[in-house]
Motif scaffolding. Sequence first.
Motif, PDB file in Angstrom:
ATOM      1  N   LEU A  10       0.842  -1.187   0.000  1.00 61.11           N
ATOM      2  CA  LEU A  10       0.000   0.000   0.000  1.00 61.11           C
ATOM      3  C   LEU A  10       0.878   1.238   0.000  1.00 61.11           C
ATOM      4  CD1 LEU A  10      -2.524  -1.165   2.732  1.00 61.11           C
ATOM      5  CD2 LEU A  10      -2.845  -1.232   0.261  1.00 61.11           C
ATOM      6  N   VAL A  11       0.353   2.320  -0.541  1.00 59.03           N
ATOM      7  CA  VAL A  11       1.121   3.565  -0.594  1.00 59.03           C
ATOM      8  C   VAL A  11       1.441   4.042   0.819  1.00 59.03           C
ATOM      9  CG1 VAL A  11       1.087   5.974  -1.363  1.00 59.03           C
ATOM     10  CG2 VAL A  11       0.086   4.184  -2.794  1.00 59.03           C
ATOM     11  N   GLU A  12       0.468   3.929   1.726  1.00 57.73           N
ATOM     12  CA  GLU A  12       0.669   4.394   3.097  1.00 57.73           C
ATOM     13  C   GLU A  12       0.885   3.213   4.041  1.00 57.73           C
ATOM     14  OE1 GLU A  12      -2.464   7.040   4.235  1.00 57.73           O
ATOM     15  OE2 GLU A  12      -2.370   8.119   2.354  1.00 57.73           O
ATOM     16  N   SER A  13       1.866   2.356   3.738  1.00 52.97           N
ATOM     17  CA  SER A  13       2.162   1.208   4.578  1.00 52.97           C
ATOM     18  C   SER A  13       3.103   1.605   5.701  1.00 52.97           C
ATOM     19  CB  SER A  13       2.839   0.101   3.759  1.00 52.97           C
ATOM     20  OG  SER A  13       1.932  -0.435   2.842  1.00 52.97           O
ATOM     21  N   THR A  14       3.075   0.786   6.733  1.00 54.96           N
ATOM     22  CA  THR A  14       4.021   1.006   7.830  1.00 54.96           C
ATOM     23  C   THR A  14       5.412   0.606   7.362  1.00 54.96           C
ATOM     24  OG1 THR A  14       3.727  -1.222   8.695  1.00 54.96           O
ATOM     25  CG2 THR A  14       2.251   0.488   9.551  1.00 54.96           C
ATOM     26  N   ASP A  15       6.403   1.037   8.086  1.00 56.39           N
ATOM     27  CA  ASP A  15       7.787   0.710   7.744  1.00 56.39           C
ATOM     28  C   ASP A  15       8.001  -0.805   7.752  1.00 56.39           C
ATOM     29  OD1 ASP A  15      10.460   1.458   7.098  1.00 56.39           O
ATOM     30  OD2 ASP A  15      11.055   1.026   9.177  1.00 56.39           O
ATOM     31  N   TYR A  16       7.371  -1.485   8.727  1.00 57.83           N
ATOM     32  CA  TYR A  16       7.483  -2.937   8.835  1.00 57.83           C
ATOM     33  C   TYR A  16       6.904  -3.622   7.603  1.00 57.83           C
ATOM     34  CZ  TYR A  16       6.492  -7.681  10.367  1.00 57.83           C
ATOM     35  OH  TYR A  16       6.411  -9.038  10.445  1.00 57.83           O
ATOM     36  N   LYS A  17       5.717  -3.183   7.166  1.00 55.90           N
ATOM     37  CA  LYS A  17       5.071  -3.791   6.002  1.00 55.90           C
ATOM     38  C   LYS A  17       5.853  -3.518   4.724  1.00 55.90           C
ATOM     39  CE  LYS A  17       0.353  -4.086   7.683  1.00 55.90           C
ATOM     40  NZ  LYS A  17      -1.036  -3.681   7.462  1.00 55.90           N
ATOM     41  N   THR A  18       6.428  -2.337   4.607  1.00 54.14           N
ATOM     42  CA  THR A  18       7.228  -1.992   3.438  1.00 54.14           C
ATOM     43  C   THR A  18       8.477  -2.860   3.375  1.00 54.14           C
ATOM     44  OG1 THR A  18       6.435   0.294   3.518  1.00 54.14           O
ATOM     45  CG2 THR A  18       8.431  -0.120   2.238  1.00 54.14           C
ATOM     46  N   LYS A  19       9.143  -3.063   4.520  1.00 55.57           N
ATOM     47  CA  LYS A  19      10.338  -3.917   4.563  1.00 55.57           C
ATOM     48  C   LYS A  19       9.977  -5.362   4.231  1.00 55.57           C
ATOM     49  CE  LYS A  19      13.176  -1.241   7.740  1.00 55.57           C
ATOM     50  NZ  LYS A  19      13.818  -1.172   9.059  1.00 55.57           N
ATOM     51  N   ALA A  20       8.858  -5.821   4.745  1.00 56.13           N
ATOM     52  CA  ALA A  20       8.414  -7.191   4.474  1.00 56.13           C
ATOM     53  C   ALA A  20       8.143  -7.366   2.978  1.00 56.13           C
ATOM     54  CB  ALA A  20       7.165  -7.522   5.282  1.00 56.13           C
ATOM     55  N   TYR A  21       7.498  -6.368   2.373  1.00 58.72           N
ATOM     56  CA  TYR A  21       7.207  -6.436   0.942  1.00 58.72           C
ATOM     57  C   TYR A  21       8.507  -6.443   0.143  1.00 58.72           C
ATOM     58  CZ  TYR A  21       5.717  -5.126  -3.732  1.00 58.72           C
ATOM     59  OH  TYR A  21       5.524  -5.101  -5.093  1.00 58.72           O
ATOM     60  N   ASP A  22       9.430  -5.541   0.480  1.00 58.08           N
ATOM     61  CA  ASP A  22      10.707  -5.462  -0.237  1.00 58.08           C
ATOM     62  C   ASP A  22      11.490  -6.768  -0.112  1.00 58.08           C
ATOM     63  OD1 ASP A  22      10.104  -2.882  -1.039  1.00 58.08           O
ATOM     64  OD2 ASP A  22      11.277  -1.940   0.563  1.00 58.08           O
ATOM     65  N   LYS A  23      11.468  -7.366   1.072  1.00 61.01           N
ATOM     66  CA  LYS A  23      12.157  -8.641   1.280  1.00 61.01           C
ATOM     67  C   LYS A  23      11.509  -9.727   0.432  1.00 61.01           C
ATOM     68  CE  LYS A  23      13.552 -11.950   4.806  1.00 61.01           C
ATOM     69  NZ  LYS A  23      13.512 -12.345   6.206  1.00 61.01           N
ATOM     70  N   TRP A  24      10.174  -9.741   0.394  1.00 59.39           N
ATOM     71  CA  TRP A  24       9.463 -10.740  -0.397  1.00 59.39           C
ATOM     72  C   TRP A  24       9.830 -10.602  -1.871  1.00 59.39           C
ATOM     73  CZ3 TRP A  24       6.308 -11.156  -4.552  1.00 59.39           C
ATOM     74  CH2 TRP A  24       5.662 -12.375  -4.736  1.00 59.39           C
ATOM     75  N   VAL A  25       9.883  -9.374  -2.386  1.00 64.57           N
ATOM     76  CA  VAL A  25      10.213  -9.131  -3.791  1.00 64.57           C
ATOM     77  C   VAL A  25      11.628  -9.647  -4.093  1.00 64.57           C
ATOM     78  CG1 VAL A  25      10.695  -7.323  -5.511  1.00 64.57           C
ATOM     79  CG2 VAL A  25       8.634  -7.192  -4.097  1.00 64.57           C
TER      80      VAL A  25
END
Length: 132
Positions: A10-25
């Motif tokens: 999401l555009v307004e994700s938490t830092d934790y969710k953004t890191k999790a997404y980046d790691k998944w990618v």
Amino acid sequence: MLVEKCPIKLVESTDYKTKAYDKWVKVDKMGRCYILASMKNMLQHQYQSMTIAYDKLESLTEIFDEKNRAAKQTAMKSLLTTKMIEETSVREHVLKMMCLLNKLKILGAIIGKESQVEMAYRLYRIVFNSFA
């Protein structure tokens, strides 16, 4: 990671969710490379267009799971129909049975406790009858 679907970014994700997404990618990209590198050229061409490793794994599981099921059925049939041949040592027969059980284990077959007891009893009867 490869067995999980892509988390939604999401555009307004938490830092934790953004890191999790980046790691998944990052893990997904590596997974796709490893999967493609381990395939024959014909399969590589078919799976090149799939953009997510999870989808590739699901598709491969569908294709090869049927072959695995057939191999399990063949090994189980061999196990259940194997009889000790006359003039064969008990040791050879037991090793043959153990080999078939090991093959089933490798293929992921689950043999219930009752079946294990029945197989052990059959082996006992074979050994007992060979010395009688």
